[in-house]
Motif scaffolding. Structure first.
Motif, PDB file in Angstrom:
ATOM      1  N   MET A  84       0.808  -1.222   0.000  1.00 34.23           N
ATOM      2  CA  MET A  84       0.000   0.000   0.000  1.00 34.23           C
ATOM      3  C   MET A  84       0.837   1.267   0.000  1.00 34.23           C
ATOM      4  O   MET A  84       0.489   2.263  -0.644  1.00 34.23           O
ATOM      5  CB  MET A  84      -0.894   0.033   1.246  1.00 34.23           C
ATOM      6  N   LEU A  85       1.952   1.237   0.742  1.00 31.56           N
ATOM      7  CA  LEU A  85       2.763   2.436   0.911  1.00 31.56           C
ATOM      8  C   LEU A  85       3.805   2.614  -0.184  1.00 31.56           C
ATOM      9  O   LEU A  85       4.344   3.699  -0.354  1.00 31.56           O
ATOM     10  CB  LEU A  85       3.464   2.399   2.273  1.00 31.56           C
ATOM     11  N   LEU A 145      -2.973  -7.152   2.673  1.00 28.49           N
ATOM     12  CA  LEU A 145      -2.833  -8.367   1.869  1.00 28.49           C
ATOM     13  C   LEU A 145      -3.890  -8.426   0.771  1.00 28.49           C
ATOM     14  O   LEU A 145      -3.599  -8.809  -0.362  1.00 28.49           O
ATOM     15  CB  LEU A 145      -2.912  -9.597   2.773  1.00 28.49           C
ATOM     16  N   ARG A 146      -5.108  -8.040   1.101  1.00 25.60           N
ATOM     17  CA  ARG A 146      -6.164  -8.031   0.078  1.00 25.60           C
ATOM     18  C   ARG A 146      -5.859  -6.994  -1.013  1.00 25.60           C
ATOM     19  O   ARG A 146      -6.203  -7.198  -2.181  1.00 25.60           O
ATOM     20  CB  ARG A 146      -7.531  -7.762   0.717  1.00 25.60           C
ATOM     21  N   PHE A 147      -5.228  -5.904  -0.633  1.00 27.55           N
ATOM     22  CA  PHE A 147      -4.802  -4.909  -1.619  1.00 27.55           C
ATOM     23  C   PHE A 147      -3.871  -5.543  -2.647  1.00 27.55           C
ATOM     24  O   PHE A 147      -4.054  -5.394  -3.860  1.00 27.55           O
ATOM     25  CB  PHE A 147      -4.098  -3.749  -0.907  1.00 27.55           C
ATOM     26  N   LEU A 159      -9.774   0.467  -2.772  1.00 24.49           N
ATOM     27  CA  LEU A 159      -8.681   0.247  -3.726  1.00 24.49           C
ATOM     28  C   LEU A 159      -8.413   1.518  -4.528  1.00 24.49           C
ATOM     29  O   LEU A 159      -7.257   1.930  -4.701  1.00 24.49           O
ATOM     30  CB  LEU A 159      -9.055  -0.910  -4.650  1.00 24.49           C
ATOM     31  N   ASP A 160      -9.473   2.153  -5.003  1.00 21.59           N
ATOM     32  CA  ASP A 160      -9.314   3.390  -5.770  1.00 21.59           C
ATOM     33  C   ASP A 160      -8.697   4.499  -4.916  1.00 21.59           C
ATOM     34  O   ASP A 160      -7.860   5.274  -5.398  1.00 21.59           O
ATOM     35  CB  ASP A 160     -10.668   3.845  -6.315  1.00 21.59           C
ATOM     36  N   LEU A 212      -3.956   7.830  -3.677  1.00 22.68           N
ATOM     37  CA  LEU A 212      -2.923   8.354  -2.787  1.00 22.68           C
ATOM     38  C   LEU A 212      -1.538   8.161  -3.402  1.00 22.68           C
ATOM     39  O   LEU A 212      -0.689   9.050  -3.352  1.00 22.68           O
ATOM     40  CB  LEU A 212      -2.982   7.643  -1.435  1.00 22.68           C
ATOM     41  N   ALA A 213      -1.319   6.986  -3.966  1.00 24.71           N
ATOM     42  CA  ALA A 213      -0.010   6.706  -4.579  1.00 24.71           C
ATOM     43  C   ALA A 213       0.256   7.645  -5.750  1.00 24.71           C
ATOM     44  O   ALA A 213       1.376   8.096  -5.946  1.00 24.71           O
ATOM     45  CB  ALA A 213       0.046   5.253  -5.045  1.00 24.71           C
TER      46      ALA A 213
END
Length: 306
Positions: free
Chosen positions: A189-190, A257-259, A296-297, A302-303
């Protein structure tokens, strides 16, 4: 546990895998850092993982006792597993090639690789290694020789498939060689840098994808105390915002983990731990249910902004 295709290998592997560094070497977070689990503790963890549906264990020759402890599992348990391990190619100051795990010198690349492959076979107590990965890509000047040495072991039936622990920028070189079937990438995620590079390229070339560092070295497991004050505050605020968006009952590690598993190209994500309870919790996230689309979106957005 969902089982997913590992790219062109066509191996079916559990969506959540055991990253087996911590069962054999000094590694961890907080009070566990610097401690090597006992043989009994390591066995308990591995059997808990298998009982939870984990069918892929990822290790390396430099992970201390890890390979040997996997090899000591009862044969019926070991036979359920896809085993992926790694070797290193390092040149010493004297110009000889080193087995990085033991620092034993060899006159040639082929001798160094032969030694490491045969040692991993012995340690893991198997006749064939499912995936042997380069632990980082060698210099381009020796890449062909390294690959040819590894391919000789594939041809001899000691290795099924070759892979690499690398970044997405190395994928073109792997593809050009025609010898490699998997990549192990850092993605979470990060740190989503590999989403546009590694994941898309791997999918384009049907490379199997293993994901390392899914919990961002513990930050996504609420281990923010290991950060400096400025970064701790930043990530604490971010984690609070994420928690407010998660469905009731979903933890940040589960969401992390689901990400990762929301990317169809990912074969498995590697979860390292010393605690059976943690591997059971992590394995539960491999049931095939993706992260809700709105979350998810938000994470992808953010990324894009950072």
């Amino acid at each position: 546990m969902q089982h997913r295709r590992l790219g062109k290998t066509d191996l079916k592997v559990s969506a959540v895998a055991l990253g087996a560094l911590e069962i054999g070497a000094k590694y961890g977070i907080g009070e566990e850092c610097g401690q090597v689990p006992t043989h009994e503790e390591a066995s308990e963890l591995m059997l808990a993982a298998i009982d939870a549906g984990v069918t892929l264990f990822d290790t390396a020759g430099i992970y201390g006792l890890s390979e040997k402890r996997i090899g000591a599992l009862p044969k019926p348990a070991r036979d359920q597993l896809t085993l992926t391990t790694k070797l290193n190619i390092t040149k010493g100051d004297d110009g000889k090639w080193l087995d990085y795990a033991t620092h034993r010198p060899f006159d040639s690349i082929r001798q160094c690789i032969d030694h490491q492959v045969r040692r991993s076979l012995h340690n893991l107590n198997v006749e064939v290694i499912d995936v042997m990965q380069l632990h980082g890509l060698p210099d381009e000047a020796i890449h062909d020789e390294v690959t040819q040495s590894l391919v000789a072991h594939v041809d001899a039936g000691r290795i099924r498939f070759l892979g690499a622990y690398c970044g997405g920028d190395a994928i073109p070189r792997l593809v050009d060689s025609g010898a490699y079937s998997t990549v192990q990438l850092a993605y979470n995620m990060l740190d989503q840098r590999e989403r546009e590079a590694g994941l898309k390229l791997a999918e384009q070339h049907d490379l199997g994808v293993l994901i390392r560092i899914p919990l961002a070295l513990g930050i996504l497991a609420d281990k923010v105390e290991r950060l400096d004050e400025q970064r701790r505050q930043r990530f604490s605020t971010w984690l609070d915002a994420l928690r407010q968006r998660l469905p009731k009952g979903m933890t940040v590690p589960e969401a992390a983990l689901r990400f990762i598993l929301s990317a169809p190209v990912v074969g498995s994500t590697l979860c390292g731990t010393r605690r059976p309870a943690h591997i059971r919790e992590n394995a539960a996230a491999g049931d095939g249910e993706p992260l809700p689309r709105d979350i998810l979106d938000w994470l992808h957005g953010l990324a894009a902004r950072n």
